[in-house]
Design a protein around this motif. Structure first.
Motif, PDB file in Angstrom:
ATOM      1  N   LEU A  39     -13.632 -25.666 -37.587  1.00 58.83           N
ATOM      2  CA  LEU A  39     -13.622 -26.364 -36.305  1.00 58.83           C
ATOM      3  C   LEU A  39     -12.656 -25.674 -35.359  1.00 58.83           C
ATOM      4  O   LEU A  39     -11.477 -25.495 -35.678  1.00 58.83           O
ATOM      5  CB  LEU A  39     -13.200 -27.826 -36.496  1.00 58.83           C
TER       6      LEU A  39
ATOM      7  N   VAL B 271      -7.856 -22.834 -34.328  1.00 59.64           N
ATOM      8  CA  VAL B 271      -8.697 -23.268 -35.446  1.00 59.64           C
ATOM      9  C   VAL B 271      -8.079 -24.534 -36.032  1.00 59.64           C
ATOM     10  O   VAL B 271      -7.060 -24.495 -36.717  1.00 59.64           O
ATOM     11  CB  VAL B 271      -8.825 -22.171 -36.516  1.00 59.64           C
TER      12      VAL B 271
ATOM     13  N   ALA C  73     -10.328 -25.145 -41.145  1.00 57.53           N
ATOM     14  CA  ALA C  73     -11.296 -24.319 -41.868  1.00 57.53           C
ATOM     15  C   ALA C  73     -11.058 -24.608 -43.347  1.00 57.53           C
ATOM     16  O   ALA C  73     -10.279 -23.916 -44.010  1.00 57.53           O
ATOM     17  CB  ALA C  73     -11.103 -22.845 -41.553  1.00 57.53           C
TER      18      ALA C  73
ATOM     19  N   ASP D 206     -14.988 -18.851 -32.008  1.00 59.90           N
ATOM     20  CA  ASP D 206     -16.047 -19.851 -32.097  1.00 59.90           C
ATOM     21  C   ASP D 206     -16.413 -20.055 -33.558  1.00 59.90           C
ATOM     22  O   ASP D 206     -16.082 -19.242 -34.429  1.00 59.90           O
ATOM     23  CB  ASP D 206     -17.277 -19.393 -31.295  1.00 59.90           C
ATOM     24  N   ASN D 207     -17.122 -21.128 -33.806  1.00 60.75           N
ATOM     25  CA  ASN D 207     -17.618 -21.414 -35.151  1.00 60.75           C
ATOM     26  C   ASN D 207     -18.660 -20.378 -35.552  1.00 60.75           C
ATOM     27  O   ASN D 207     -19.515 -19.996 -34.751  1.00 60.75           O
ATOM     28  CB  ASN D 207     -18.216 -22.824 -35.173  1.00 60.75           C
TER      29      ASN D 207
ATOM     30  N   GLY E 254     -22.712 -24.091 -42.725  1.00 61.31           N
ATOM     31  CA  GLY E 254     -22.628 -24.527 -41.335  1.00 61.31           C
ATOM     32  C   GLY E 254     -23.987 -24.425 -40.677  1.00 61.31           C
ATOM     33  O   GLY E 254     -24.891 -23.751 -41.180  1.00 61.31           O
TER      34      GLY E 254
ATOM     35  N   TRP F 227     -17.860 -29.382 -31.809  1.00 64.14           N
ATOM     36  CA  TRP F 227     -17.760 -29.384 -33.261  1.00 64.14           C
ATOM     37  C   TRP F 227     -19.053 -29.794 -33.956  1.00 64.14           C
ATOM     38  O   TRP F 227     -19.050 -30.259 -35.103  1.00 64.14           O
ATOM     39  CB  TRP F 227     -16.620 -30.317 -33.704  1.00 64.14           C
TER      40      TRP F 227
ATOM     41  N   GLU G 237     -21.791 -29.411 -38.509  1.00 63.91           N
ATOM     42  CA  GLU G 237     -21.149 -29.408 -39.826  1.00 63.91           C
ATOM     43  C   GLU G 237     -22.083 -30.014 -40.876  1.00 63.91           C
ATOM     44  O   GLU G 237     -21.772 -31.021 -41.534  1.00 63.91           O
ATOM     45  CB  GLU G 237     -19.814 -30.149 -39.773  1.00 63.91           C
TER      46      GLU G 237
END
Length: 411
Positions: free
Chosen positions: A161, A168, A171, A204-205, A235, A251, A254
């Motif tokens: 996230l 961050v 993680a 970024d994710n 993810g 976010w 997930e």
């Protein structure tokens, strides 16, 4: 006194920005190199305006003239325009649980450099992991220079996230919490100067950047799909009508922490029975009897595919169970968002022949509209490279969308 609803004159600067973006966008989208006359006809701009815009784009190394098309009649052959292959480029970086990656993508979307460093990063501190990544970034910058490319920015993919300013927040599979990635990485490897107010490094994710990579690797931008990155963690990137859906705080996606069984095994996130505990890379390899093998993740995935292809019962059973759990989670997302395509990326891509059937079986059983609106499940085009390529691609797409930022930078 001017009425509030009266039309106002367009600023000269805004008009130039619009003209630059329109002409560059036409060149980028063309099936063959368009001439200046064709650009004028297609955009409605005057030939004089198009010529002036093209000169700016040529001077800024955003476009180049293609070889002239042979002509049989009288007159000078026209020279078409293409995106430059020796101008700006994007740097894509990725930190994952068991590897680091760096790649360079040019303005035309071609990958000019890609390197992966395999290592278990969980024993390392964030600073140590990012120092190793800085070495990869330095190699990528040197390769870009040799290729006569100028890095216009960098995007880093992380499995967690990401909050404001690249912080961050969490993680879980790396054990990271509240890590100021840009500050740590910037000290080790100064990346680029700011371009049009965009910071030199965007964090970024990884699933979001992988979805963007898959989106722009496809035939068009008007698409809706769910891109699932299957690594140690799982993810998802959600693309709706050609745009990445991020959610209120950025976010979304997930999917690895959707609960499959509330009384299932504990997950690193603190919950129980999450999808990752059934279909994450480590869980699948352990179920197939490869959990104790001292193999890098990509080699282990290849070995698992070989065993499944040879009909090994344990490998087939592990993939069937993982696909079933994945299908349960996917069906819930499809019911919620009304998507018609699911893309299996990361470590799932080479295992798609065995994962797709159980995923489709669960989707057909659980999605209300499946009987008359079937869902496609397919492997990703970019596979495991999607996040790094998508990150680099996001940098060059900013330039394509807003070329004035690049053109206004100091020489």
């Amino acid at each position: 006194m001017t009425r509030p609803d009266a039309p106002t004159a367009v600023r000269q600067g805004s008009l130039r920005e619009w003209n630059l973006a329109v002409v560059l966008g036409r060149i980028a989208a063309a099936d063959r190199p368009p001439s200046r006359a064709e650009l004028a006809a297609g955009t409605g701009l005057t030939r004089a305006t198009v010529s002036a815009v093209v000169e700016d784009l040529l001077a800024g190394r955003l476009v180049a003239e293609a070889e002239p098309t042979p002509r049989t009649g009288a007159g000078r052959p026209s020279r078409g325009l293409v995106l430059a292959t020796d101008g700006p480029a994007g740097l894509g970086l990725e930190v994952n649980v068991d590897y680091l990656a760096a790649c360079v993508v040019d303005l035309a979307g071609r990958v000019r450099h890609h390197r992966v460093h395999r290592a278990d990063l969980r024993p390392l501190s964030p600073a140590e992991a990012l120092a190793r990544l800085a070495d990869l970034a330095a190699d990528a910058r040197a390769e870009a220079t040799r290729e006569r490319l100028t890095l216009a920015g960098a995007a880093l993919a992380v499995p967690g996230l990401v909050g404001e300013a690249g912080l961050v927040r969490l993680a879980p599979n790396l054990g990271w919490r509240d890590v100021p990635v840009p500050a740590l990485l910037g000290r080790a490897a100064p990346l680029t100067a700011h371009v049009d107010g965009v910071p030199p490094l965007v964090v970024d994710n990884e699933a979001n950047l992988a979805a963007l990579g898959e989106l722009h690797a496809g035939p068009g931008d008007r698409a809706s799909f769910l891109h699932i990155s299957g690594e140690v963690g799982i993810g998802a990137g959600i693309v709706l009508d050609g745009s990445l859906f991020r959610g209120t705080r950025g976010w979304s996606g997930e999917i690895g922490h959707i609960t499959i069984r509330p009384d299932g095994p504990p997950c690193r996130c603190g919950g129980r029975g999450c999808l990752e505990t059934y279909a994450g890379q480590e869980a699948v390899l352990a179920a197939a009897g490869l959990g104790g093998a001292d193999l890098p993740a990509d080699t282990a995935t290849t070995r698992l595919a070989e065993l499944a292809g040879a009909g090994d019962p344990a490998a087939l059973r592990a993939l069937a169970e993982a696909g079933t759990a994945l299908g349960v989670a996917v069906a819930g997302v499809v019911n919620l968002l009304d998507l018609d395509t699911v893309v299996l990326g990361g470590g799932y891509a080479p295992l798609a022949p065995w994962l797709c059937p159980p995923v489709l079986a669960e989707v057909s059983r659980r999605v209300l509209t499946a009987a008359w609106s079937p869902v496609t499940v397919r492997p990703a085009t970019l596979g495991a490279a999607a996040a790094a390529v998508g990150g680099a691609g996001s940098v060059v797409r900013r330039i394509l969308d807003q070329p004035t930022g690049w053109l206004a930078r100091p020489a």
